[in-house]
Design a protein around this motif. Structure first.
Motif, PDB file in Angstrom:
ATOM      1  N   VAL A 276      82.893 -19.388  38.849  1.00 40.53           N
ATOM      2  CA  VAL A 276      81.541 -19.717  38.709  1.00 40.53           C
ATOM      3  C   VAL A 276      81.676 -21.144  37.794  1.00 40.53           C
ATOM      4  O   VAL A 276      80.805 -21.976  38.148  1.00 40.53           O
ATOM      5  CB  VAL A 276      80.672 -18.688  38.108  1.00 40.53           C
ATOM      6  N   THR A 277      82.453 -21.300  36.901  1.00 39.71           N
ATOM      7  CA  THR A 277      82.531 -22.303  35.946  1.00 39.71           C
ATOM      8  C   THR A 277      82.792 -23.654  36.772  1.00 39.71           C
ATOM      9  O   THR A 277      82.395 -24.716  36.683  1.00 39.71           O
ATOM     10  CB  THR A 277      83.359 -22.269  34.747  1.00 39.71           C
ATOM     11  N   ARG A 278      84.145 -23.387  37.723  1.00 40.70           N
ATOM     12  CA  ARG A 278      84.587 -24.640  38.395  1.00 40.70           C
ATOM     13  C   ARG A 278      83.404 -25.046  39.603  1.00 40.70           C
ATOM     14  O   ARG A 278      83.450 -26.162  39.716  1.00 40.70           O
ATOM     15  CB  ARG A 278      85.835 -24.162  38.985  1.00 40.70           C
ATOM     16  N   ARG A 279      82.745 -23.958  40.108  1.00 44.18           N
ATOM     17  CA  ARG A 279      81.832 -24.135  40.985  1.00 44.18           C
ATOM     18  C   ARG A 279      80.706 -24.918  40.447  1.00 44.18           C
ATOM     19  O   ARG A 279      80.170 -26.098  41.008  1.00 44.18           O
ATOM     20  CB  ARG A 279      81.325 -22.989  41.644  1.00 44.18           C
ATOM     21  N   ALA A 280      80.115 -24.608  39.253  1.00 43.45           N
ATOM     22  CA  ALA A 280      79.165 -25.404  38.522  1.00 43.45           C
ATOM     23  C   ALA A 280      79.399 -26.783  38.022  1.00 43.45           C
ATOM     24  O   ALA A 280      78.856 -27.901  38.455  1.00 43.45           O
ATOM     25  CB  ALA A 280      78.716 -24.621  37.397  1.00 43.45           C
ATOM     26  N   ALA A 281      80.874 -27.022  37.937  1.00 47.48           N
ATOM     27  CA  ALA A 281      81.335 -28.110  37.446  1.00 47.48           C
ATOM     28  C   ALA A 281      81.455 -29.088  38.602  1.00 47.48           C
ATOM     29  O   ALA A 281      81.066 -30.449  38.521  1.00 47.48           O
ATOM     30  CB  ALA A 281      82.864 -28.015  36.750  1.00 47.48           C
ATOM     31  N   ARG A 282      81.829 -28.644  39.751  1.00 43.94           N
ATOM     32  CA  ARG A 282      81.851 -29.431  40.839  1.00 43.94           C
ATOM     33  C   ARG A 282      80.487 -30.161  41.304  1.00 43.94           C
ATOM     34  O   ARG A 282      80.259 -31.236  41.500  1.00 43.94           O
ATOM     35  CB  ARG A 282      82.424 -28.840  42.091  1.00 43.94           C
ATOM     36  N   LYS A 283      79.552 -29.357  41.453  1.00 38.59           N
ATOM     37  CA  LYS A 283      78.070 -29.600  41.687  1.00 38.59           C
ATOM     38  C   LYS A 283      77.582 -30.481  40.462  1.00 38.59           C
ATOM     39  O   LYS A 283      77.081 -31.576  40.875  1.00 38.59           O
ATOM     40  CB  LYS A 283      77.261 -28.302  41.615  1.00 38.59           C
ATOM     41  N   GLY A 284      77.535 -29.771  39.255  1.00 36.25           N
ATOM     42  CA  GLY A 284      76.971 -30.806  38.399  1.00 36.25           C
ATOM     43  C   GLY A 284      77.564 -32.153  37.999  1.00 36.25           C
ATOM     44  O   GLY A 284      76.840 -33.073  37.751  1.00 36.25           O
ATOM     45  N   LEU A 285      78.953 -32.281  38.097  1.00 35.06           N
ATOM     46  CA  LEU A 285      79.666 -33.619  37.866  1.00 35.06           C
ATOM     47  C   LEU A 285      79.557 -34.639  38.871  1.00 35.06           C
ATOM     48  O   LEU A 285      79.340 -35.803  38.817  1.00 35.06           O
ATOM     49  CB  LEU A 285      81.121 -33.584  37.836  1.00 35.06           C
ATOM     50  N   ALA A 286      78.972 -34.083  40.107  1.00 35.63           N
ATOM     51  CA  ALA A 286      78.803 -34.923  41.405  1.00 35.63           C
ATOM     52  C   ALA A 286      77.458 -35.527  41.144  1.00 35.63           C
ATOM     53  O   ALA A 286      77.162 -36.491  41.595  1.00 35.63           O
ATOM     54  CB  ALA A 286      78.903 -34.111  42.576  1.00 35.63           C
ATOM     55  N   ASP A 287      76.574 -34.822  40.385  1.00 38.68           N
ATOM     56  CA  ASP A 287      75.230 -35.347  40.319  1.00 38.68           C
ATOM     57  C   ASP A 287      74.746 -36.088  39.070  1.00 38.68           C
ATOM     58  O   ASP A 287      73.810 -36.502  38.644  1.00 38.68           O
ATOM     59  CB  ASP A 287      74.208 -34.060  40.443  1.00 38.68           C
ATOM     60  N   ASN A 288      75.951 -36.237  38.026  1.00 33.51           N
ATOM     61  CA  ASN A 288      75.651 -36.847  36.650  1.00 33.51           C
ATOM     62  C   ASN A 288      76.327 -38.199  36.567  1.00 33.51           C
ATOM     63  O   ASN A 288      77.375 -38.569  37.256  1.00 33.51           O
ATOM     64  CB  ASN A 288      76.388 -35.858  35.755  1.00 33.51           C
ATOM     65  N   LEU A 289      75.391 -39.229  35.975  1.00 29.40           N
ATOM     66  CA  LEU A 289      75.916 -40.408  35.656  1.00 29.40           C
ATOM     67  C   LEU A 289      76.773 -40.408  34.273  1.00 29.40           C
ATOM     68  O   LEU A 289      76.256 -39.776  33.360  1.00 29.40           O
ATOM     69  CB  LEU A 289      75.003 -41.497  35.419  1.00 29.40           C
ATOM     70  N   LEU A 290      78.014 -40.560  34.356  1.00 27.51           N
ATOM     71  CA  LEU A 290      78.644 -40.354  33.139  1.00 27.51           C
ATOM     72  C   LEU A 290      78.879 -41.657  32.383  1.00 27.51           C
ATOM     73  O   LEU A 290      79.304 -42.898  33.097  1.00 27.51           O
ATOM     74  CB  LEU A 290      80.118 -39.687  33.524  1.00 27.51           C
ATOM     75  N   THR A 291      78.974 -41.791  31.063  1.00 24.80           N
ATOM     76  CA  THR A 291      79.335 -42.915  30.133  1.00 24.80           C
ATOM     77  C   THR A 291      80.613 -42.747  29.474  1.00 24.80           C
ATOM     78  O   THR A 291      80.743 -41.938  28.758  1.00 24.80           O
ATOM     79  CB  THR A 291      78.151 -43.124  29.223  1.00 24.80           C
ATOM     80  N   TYR A 292      81.282 -43.819  29.450  1.00 22.86           N
ATOM     81  CA  TYR A 292      82.521 -43.875  29.044  1.00 22.86           C
ATOM     82  C   TYR A 292      82.609 -44.667  27.648  1.00 22.86           C
ATOM     83  O   TYR A 292      81.497 -45.281  27.213  1.00 22.86           O
ATOM     84  CB  TYR A 292      83.521 -44.602  29.712  1.00 22.86           C
ATOM     85  N   VAL A 293      83.634 -44.235  26.649  1.00 21.56           N
ATOM     86  CA  VAL A 293      83.245 -44.906  25.193  1.00 21.56           C
ATOM     87  C   VAL A 293      83.165 -46.481  25.365  1.00 21.56           C
ATOM     88  O   VAL A 293      83.084 -47.134  24.248  1.00 21.56           O
ATOM     89  CB  VAL A 293      84.421 -44.251  24.587  1.00 21.56           C
ATOM     90  N   ASP A 294      84.081 -47.003  26.270  1.00 20.53           N
ATOM     91  CA  ASP A 294      84.047 -48.517  26.216  1.00 20.53           C
ATOM     92  C   ASP A 294      82.712 -48.908  26.993  1.00 20.53           C
ATOM     93  O   ASP A 294      82.512 -50.279  27.311  1.00 20.53           O
ATOM     94  CB  ASP A 294      85.252 -48.957  27.345  1.00 20.53           C
ATOM     95  N   GLY A 295      81.603 -47.987  27.470  1.00 20.82           N
ATOM     96  CA  GLY A 295      80.540 -48.540  27.600  1.00 20.82           C
ATOM     97  C   GLY A 295      80.038 -48.659  29.209  1.00 20.82           C
ATOM     98  O   GLY A 295      79.059 -48.554  29.412  1.00 20.82           O
ATOM     99  N   THR A 296      81.181 -48.450  29.970  1.00 24.05           N
ATOM    100  CA  THR A 296      80.994 -48.275  31.469  1.00 24.05           C
ATOM    101  C   THR A 296      80.330 -47.037  31.860  1.00 24.05           C
ATOM    102  O   THR A 296      80.447 -46.086  31.286  1.00 24.05           O
ATOM    103  CB  THR A 296      82.404 -48.724  32.218  1.00 24.05           C
ATOM    104  N   GLN A 297      79.921 -46.979  32.930  1.00 22.94           N
ATOM    105  CA  GLN A 297      78.954 -45.995  33.478  1.00 22.94           C
ATOM    106  C   GLN A 297      79.488 -45.895  34.965  1.00 22.94           C
ATOM    107  O   GLN A 297      79.712 -46.713  35.735  1.00 22.94           O
ATOM    108  CB  GLN A 297      77.557 -45.992  33.451  1.00 22.94           C
TER     109      GLN A 297
END
Length: 259
Positions: A24-45
């Protein structure tokens, strides 16, 4: 703290629970990460695609094995306590894996909170279903569901397992937790590893779910069925939870992150 060499072989029930939690955790991660804009420590998104998500899942699996070896499952009384600590292991592994892959702590906390809520709300829907089918009274739904959850998985035999004082206040039910094994594990990891972001990720995920969770259980379409003024993860000596039968305006919000 128990090391890998002294860990006993987990029971069949715990091994089965771990497989389900991983699924269930991996399934939630697959869906959630595909829908999220991620910000890196160097400022890129950026938004992750399948290769990045696969790399994260691999890193999370490896981190789970490392963290699980540091959790004293043998000392925990009962399957429910061990299952909840296993969930905490996955929460911490997800947060640390995101940060190890260059994502900012703030973004990691937001993503982990969203992924955790997706899993937690499904658990609450299932746990509260019998009460929601039997009665339309929000107070009864809350009381019956909370009592069922205190039987499993939040059974409270006392520290190092869950320790809780439960009582009625009119139609409300009060659950005052003085020991929370998942919080204890995460706090210990944060202190030993000198990694306060670990505890902050736990606080901003697990410790924020009960407000919407209570409203979900009550199922009357109204907010405000939960109150809490003190929280173990914030450094208080108790989580003083009140599950309010009649909805009230929230008198308090989750503790603001410490600066």
């Amino acid at each position: 703290m128990t090391g890998p060499a002294t860990q006993s072989v987990p029971s069949l029930r715990l091994r089965l629970a771990r497989r389900i939690i991983r699924l269930v955790t991996r399934r939630a991660a697959r869906k959630g990460l595909a829908d999220n804009l991620l910000t890196y420590v160097d400022g890129t998104q950026t938004r992750w695609l399948d290769p990045e998500i696969a790399r994260f899942l691999e890193a999370m699996d490896s981190e789970v094995l490392r963290l699980r070896a540091r959790a004293d499952f043998v000392a925990l009384p009962g399957l429910g306590n061990r299952v909840m600590v296993e969930f905490a292991v996955w929460t911490t592994a997800a947060d640390r894996s995101l940060r190890h892959l260059g994502v900012t702590p703030e973004t990691a906390r937001r993503v982990v909170a969203d992924l955790g809520w997706d899993v937690y709300r499904r658990m609450l829907r299932l746990s509260s279903l019998p009460a929601r089918l039997v009665t339309r009274d929000p107070g009864r739904r809350l009381r019956w569901t909370i009592r069922a959850l205190l039987y499993f998985p939040f059974n409270a035999p006392g520290a190092p397992g869950y320790a809780v004082e439960t009582r009625r206040d009119g139609d409300d039910i009060l659950t005052h937790f003085t020991c929370c094994p998942p919080q204890s594990l995460v706090r210990r990891l944060a202190e030993i590893d000198d990694d306060p972001d670990t505890l902050e990720a736990f606080r901003q995920s697990w410790c924020t779910y009960d407000w919407p969770g209570a409203d979900l259980i009550a199922g009357d379409g109204v907010r405000g069925h939960y109150r809490r003024r003190r929280t173990l993860s914030h450094g208080d000596d108790v989580c003083d939870m009140c599950w309010a039968a009649r909805s009230q305006r929230q008198e308090t919000a989750p503790h603001a992150p410490k600066k």
